[in-house]
Structure formats: C-alpha cells, structure tokens
Design an enzyme around this catalytic site. Structure first.
Site, mmCIF file in Angstrom:
data_model
loop_
_atom_site.group_PDB
_atom_site.id
_atom_site.type_symbol
_atom_site.label_atom_id
_atom_site.label_comp_id
_atom_site.label_asym_id
_atom_site.label_seq_id
_atom_site.Cartn_x
_atom_site.Cartn_y
_atom_site.Cartn_z
ATOM 1 N N GLU A 40 0.857 -1.184 0.000
ATOM 2 C CA GLU A 40 0.000 0.000 0.000
ATOM 3 C C GLU A 40 0.897 1.240 0.000
ATOM 4 O O GLU A 40 2.022 1.206 0.488
ATOM 5 C CB GLU A 40 -0.897 -0.010 1.244
ATOM 6 C CG GLU A 40 -1.919 1.113 1.275
ATOM 7 C CD GLU A 40 -2.787 1.089 2.517
ATOM 8 O OE1 GLU A 40 -3.901 1.640 2.468
ATOM 9 O OE2 GLU A 40 -2.362 0.529 3.546
ATOM 10 N N LYS A 112 -9.758 1.094 -2.965
ATOM 11 C CA LYS A 112 -9.997 0.542 -1.624
ATOM 12 C C LYS A 112 -11.420 0.836 -1.154
ATOM 13 O O LYS A 112 -11.862 1.993 -1.147
ATOM 14 C CB LYS A 112 -8.978 1.144 -0.651
ATOM 15 C CG LYS A 112 -9.019 0.588 0.765
ATOM 16 C CD LYS A 112 -7.926 1.256 1.585
ATOM 17 C CE LYS A 112 -7.889 0.778 3.025
ATOM 18 N NZ LYS A 112 -6.841 1.495 3.796
ATOM 19 N N CYS A 153 -5.129 -3.448 2.522
ATOM 20 C CA CYS A 153 -4.934 -3.208 3.955
ATOM 21 C C CYS A 153 -6.186 -3.429 4.804
ATOM 22 O O CYS A 153 -6.559 -4.561 5.084
ATOM 23 C CB CYS A 153 -4.339 -1.812 4.167
ATOM 24 S SG CYS A 153 -3.512 -1.609 5.782
#
Length: 275
Positions: A40, A112, A153
């Site tokens: 990330e 995301k 993440c």
C-alpha cells in the site's frame, strides 16, 4: 507460478520511492517471479493531506506508473502496484491498486472499499474518509492459471469481500498493506490466515515496514499463505526486501474439496431478538 511480495519503506518523494522499487522488482524477476505485488502507498506515504495534494499526480499519464509499466514489460512479469493516491474531482483521493500485465498494459485497477474511521480513546479521531473516497466494486483479474482478487490493507478485516472474490473465481488474494506495529503484532498473521482458510485461497500480503519519513512505523512481515492457512513464506523483519514463493493451483482445489465452505454457504434471515 512463482509470485513475489515486495516489502518497502516508502517516503514522501515519489521518484525516490520508484528508485527504491526498481532493484526490488529486478530481484523478483531474477528469482523467476511471474507476478510481483508492492505494498500500500508504494509511490508516496504522505505526512498530511496538504503534502499529498502537492505531489499526487493524475492517474492518466502518471509518471511513476508509466515507468512501472515499462518495468513490467522489461521483466515480462505482472506487476501489481499495491496502492497509490489518485486525485478525484471532489478534492479527495482514491487509494488505488493497479495491475500491469507482462506486456506493460494496464490490466485492472481497484479502489480501496473499506476506510478506517475511528475514535480511539486518548487519541485524535482518525478519518480516512476525509482524505479518501471509498471504492464501490470488487475486482478480479486473470494471472495465467490463477485469478487474482484485489484488496488493500483495512479491507482484510471484512471477510465478506474475500468471500465475494472467491465466489467470483479468485484463488489468489492480494493484500498490500501499511499496518501499524501494534496492530501488526496482534492481528496481521491471524487475519491473513483466516482469509486464506475461509476461502481456500492463496494470500499474498506485501507490507510497508520500518520507520518512515512521515514519522510512522509499520510492521513489515510480508507473507504468502497457502489455501490450508499455512504460512509458506515470510520476511521476518521490517526491512525492504523481496519474498518469493511458488503456488500450485492444485492446492486450491484440494483445500476446497476438503472443506467446501464456499459451496456450503447458506442464505439466512437477519437475527431476531427472542424471549
């Protein structure tokens, strides 16, 4: 297929981060990796929203992505940029993951979905949604004999996303991350192994690690986990490095035969309080 997790300690200068990435991708290619995943915030790990606005480049003709596309073509390898910030029209950013094929063409991208918004006792409120806009769709892409499922993440705390990816055919789940040290020590291995076990999929997790120029410290410990939940490769530190592991499609089929959780999942009504 051999895959590589690239561990980095990204800073505030996109060109310096790119310069650090290039030899790591070369090392992955030299070890036979067909696919390489970076962490990330690969190209910039921002100190503040203002600093991010000053250096984040538009997605079209993005200078670092253009160079990474060249590297994918040079190494004849799938290169998956774990994430980078992409400016949006509303003043916020997408935390975007981008996959390039071995021909250097962009194969897929994912924004995301799950953003960390929390009030933590003794600390200031953290609002990722003040800087980033959440994505709205799950994404898969073909990698030779595998199907890749995208995540970033904090997504790893939401099993429904991975169940959706696996039901759409994903058998390799990518988790680029920048985990803090306390949560990394407590949850990193447990959550990633759980995502592998419940879907019968390989998981590859490429991490940021070490003390960054923005003052943050991240956990490192990039991993590859097999469909039975075993850690088959790990960088047991927080320094930059390359982790290579070989994947076998038959391991996915065997895990799903032994525990057919995806096939056995049942629909049910929401809980109702009784008594």
């Amino acid at each position: 297929m051999k895959v590589a997790a690239i561990q980095m300690c990204s800073g505030l200068d996109p060109e310096a981060n790119l310069a650090a990435l290039e030899p790591l991708l070369s090392a992955a290619a030299e070890q036979g990796a067909r696919y390489a995943l970076t962490p990330e915030v690969t190209t910039i790990f921002p100190e503040s929203r203002e600093q991010l606005r000053a250096v984040a480049a538009p997605f079209e003709r993005h200078p670092q992505l253009a160079r990474i596309a060249e590297l994918a073509r040079l190494h004849n390898m799938f290169v998956h940029v774990g994430s980078l910030p992409v400016p949006l029209a509303d003043g916020r950013f997408a935390n975007r993951s981008v996959l390039f094929g071995p021909d250097g063409a962009q194969a897929a991208f994912y924004d995301k979905i799950h953003l960390f918004d929390a009030d933590i006792a003794g600390l200031d409120a953290y609002r990722e949604s003040a800087t980033y806009r959440a994505g709205e769709r799950a994404v898969t892409a073909k990698l030779d004999d595998f199907t890749l499922g995208f995540s970033i993440c904090y997504d790893m705390r939401f099993p429904r996303l991975y169940n959706s990816l696996a039901n759409a055919g994903a058998d390799l789940l990518a988790v680029p991350a920048a985990f803090t040290v306390p949560t990394g020590k407590a949850h990193w291995h447990v959550l990633l192994r759980a995502r592998a076990i419940e879907t019968g999929s390989y998981v590859i997790a490429a991490a940021q690690g070490g003390r960054h120029p923005n003052g943050r410290a991240t956990y490192g410990h990039s991993l590859v986990i097999d469909p039975w939940g075993r850690v088959i490769a790990e960088l047991e530190h927080d320094r930059p490095g390359v982790l290579v592991a070989e994947l076998d499609p038959e391991a996915v089929r065997e895990a799903r035969r032994r525990v057919p959780a995806l096939a056995n999942a049942a629909e049910f009504a929401p809980p109702a309080l009784q008594g």
